[in-house]
Design an enzyme around this catalytic site. Structure first.
Site, PDB file in Angstrom:
ATOM      1  N   LYS A  46     -63.973  51.021  23.853  1.00 38.14           N
ATOM      2  CA  LYS A  46     -64.024  49.788  23.060  1.00 38.14           C
ATOM      3  C   LYS A  46     -64.266  48.578  23.969  1.00 38.14           C
ATOM      4  O   LYS A  46     -65.082  47.714  23.659  1.00 38.14           O
ATOM      5  CB  LYS A  46     -62.714  49.624  22.267  1.00 38.14           C
ATOM      6  CG  LYS A  46     -62.639  50.618  21.102  1.00 38.14           C
ATOM      7  CD  LYS A  46     -61.266  50.721  20.464  1.00 38.14           C
ATOM      8  CE  LYS A  46     -61.263  51.836  19.422  1.00 38.14           C
ATOM      9  NZ  LYS A  46     -59.933  52.106  18.837  1.00 38.14           N
ATOM     10  N   GLN A  98     -53.916  49.909  19.675  1.00 35.24           N
ATOM     11  CA  GLN A  98     -54.337  51.310  19.602  1.00 35.24           C
ATOM     12  C   GLN A  98     -53.186  52.191  19.085  1.00 35.24           C
ATOM     13  O   GLN A  98     -52.063  52.106  19.580  1.00 35.24           O
ATOM     14  CB  GLN A  98     -54.783  51.783  20.991  1.00 35.24           C
ATOM     15  CG  GLN A  98     -55.365  53.186  21.016  1.00 35.24           C
ATOM     16  CD  GLN A  98     -56.670  53.311  20.224  1.00 35.24           C
ATOM     17  OE1 GLN A  98     -57.539  52.453  20.299  1.00 35.24           O
ATOM     18  NE2 GLN A  98     -56.797  54.383  19.452  1.00 35.24           N
ATOM     19  N   ASP A 139     -59.087  45.509  12.934  1.00 30.50           N
ATOM     20  CA  ASP A 139     -58.968  46.918  12.554  1.00 30.50           C
ATOM     21  C   ASP A 139     -58.815  47.078  11.038  1.00 30.50           C
ATOM     22  O   ASP A 139     -58.939  48.184  10.510  1.00 30.50           O
ATOM     23  CB  ASP A 139     -57.737  47.537  13.245  1.00 30.50           C
ATOM     24  CG  ASP A 139     -58.127  48.533  14.318  1.00 30.50           C
ATOM     25  OD1 ASP A 139     -59.294  48.973  14.317  1.00 30.50           O
ATOM     26  OD2 ASP A 139     -57.271  48.871  15.152  1.00 30.50           O
TER      27      ASP A 139
END
Ligand code: NDP
Length: 285
Positions: free
Chosen positions: A53, A97, A120
Site C-alpha cells: 500500500k 491494518q 477503508d
C-alpha cells in the site's frame, strides 16, 4: 468454453495512471494527498499488505506515512495515535491494518478514525451511507470488484442475479449492497445457507469471499457466469505453498464466462481503490 480473464493488474494500472494525473493536478494546487498506514504487530501477511500500500502511494505521487507499532501496544496508545492523525492536516486518509492483536477492540479503533479520513470505508457512518445509497467511502475490495464489472461493460445489472458467498463487514455485506444499488437481484450466502451449490448456480454474477481455498467448484457455476474471486488463501507447504483463491480456477475456467485470477485479480484493485479513496479525501479537504 474458456472464461475471459478479468486482469486486475491491467485494470489497476489503467486506473492508477488516471489517479496519478489527478494527484499531480492536486499537487499543482498545493495539496499532496497523504495516507497514514498503521500496523500493529508482526503478522507476516499484514506486513506485505502494508508495504504494498505504501509503495502504491509513492507510485502515484501520494505522500504516505507508515506507523509500525509493536504487538504489545495498548488500545489507549493506538487510539492516541489515531487521534493525532485525525488532526494532522497532511494526512487525508487513515488505514488501520486488520487484524489487530486480540487485546485491542477492533470496533473501537475503527470508530475512532474520523469518518472523513476513513478511506477503508469501515466506519459505521460510511457503512450506513452505503446502506442508504449515498456512498462516501466504500470498502476498497468490493469497490474494486465493481470496477471490474464496469470494465467488462456490466454497469446496470437490472435483470441479473448476483450471488455473494460471504457476509463479512469488509467484503460480503458491502459487496451485496453495491450490487443491489447497481440494480442486481442479490442473494447473500454464508455458513448457514442451505444448498449452497444450487444458490450459486442461479448466479449471473458470483462473488466468492469465503476464505476457503478452491471452495467454489465448477458444478456450482452457471455456464457463462461472471465469477469474481475475492479469496486469498495460502496453501500449506505440503501442497506447494502457493496463493489460491476461493474458486477452483482451472475447473471453473471451463464453465464461467468471465473469471478473475488469484493473484492478479481483485487484490491489485483493492489497493487501487484505496488510492482512489485517498484522492477523494484529499479533494474534499
Ligand atoms: P471472513 O472470514 O470475515 O468471512 C468469510 C465468510 O464466508 C463468512 O461470512 C462465512 O460465513 C462464509 N463462509 C465460511 N465458510 C462457509 C461455507 N462453508 N459456506 C458458506 N459460507 C461460508 O472473510 P473476509 O470476508 O474477510 O475475506 C474473505 C476472503 O477474501 C479471504 O480469503 C480473505 O483473505 C480475502 N480477502 C481478499 C481481499 C483482496 O484484496 N483480494 C481483501 C479482503 C479479504 P459466516 O458469516 O456464517 O461465518
Amino acid at each position: 468454453m474458456t472464461a475471459i480473464r478479468i486482469d486486475g493488474n491491467a485494470l489497476a494500472a489503467k486506473v492508477r495512471d488516471r489517479i496519478a494525473v489527478e494527484v499531480a493536478a492536486l499537487k499543482a494546487r498545493g495539496v499532496t494527498p497523504g495516507l497514514a498506514v498503521v500496523l500493529v504487530g508482526e503478522d507476516p501477511a499484514s506486513q506485505v499488505y502494508v508495504r504494498n500500500k505504501v509503495a502504491a502511494c509513492a507510485k502515484v505521487g501520494m505522500h504516505s506515512v507508515m506507523h509500525k507499532l509493536p504487538a504489545a501496544t495498548t488500545e489507549a496508545e493506538l487510539l492516541a495515535l489515531i487521534d493525532s492523525l485525525n488532526h494532522d492536516a497532511a494526512i487525508h486518509g487513515i488505514l488501520v491494518q486488520l487484524p489487530l492483536p486480540k487485546h485491542i477492540a477492533e470496533k473501537k479503533v475503527l470508530e475512532a478514525v474520523a469518518a472523513h479520513k476513513d478511506v477503508d470505508g469501515f466506519h459505521a457512518e460510511n457503512v450506513g451511507a452505503l446502506m442508504i445509497g449515498e456512498p462516501r467511502f466504500v470498502s476498497c475490495t468490493p469497490a474494486g470488484c465493481m470496477e471490474m464489472l464496469r470494465d467488462i461493460g456490466m454497469t446496470d445489472l437490472r435483470g441479473k442475479h448476483a450471488v455473494v458467498v460471504g457476509r463479512s463487514n469488509i467484503v460480503g455485506k458491502p459487496m451485496a449492497m453495491l450490487l443491489l444499488h447497481a440494480n442486481a437481484t442479490v442473494t447473500i450466502c454464508h455458513s448457514g445457507t442451505k444448498d449452497l451449490d444450487a444458490q450459486c448456480r442461479q448466479a449471473d454474477i458470483l462473488v466468492a469471499a469465503v476464505g476457503r481455498p478452491r471452495f467454489i467448484k465448477a458444478d456450482m457455476v452457471k455456464p457463462g457466469a461472471v465469477v469474481i474471486d475475492v479469496g486469498i488463501n495460502r496453501l500449506p507447504e505440503s501442497e506447494g505453498g502457493k496463493l489460491v483463491g476461493d474458486v477452483d480456477f482451472d475447473a471453473v475456467n471451463e464453465v464461467a464466462g468471465y473469471l478473475t485470477p488469484v493473484p492478479g485479480g481483485v487484490g491489485p484493485m483493492t489497493i487501487t481503490m484505496l488510492l482512489q479513496n485517498t484522492l477523494v479525501a484529499a479533494n474534499r479537504a
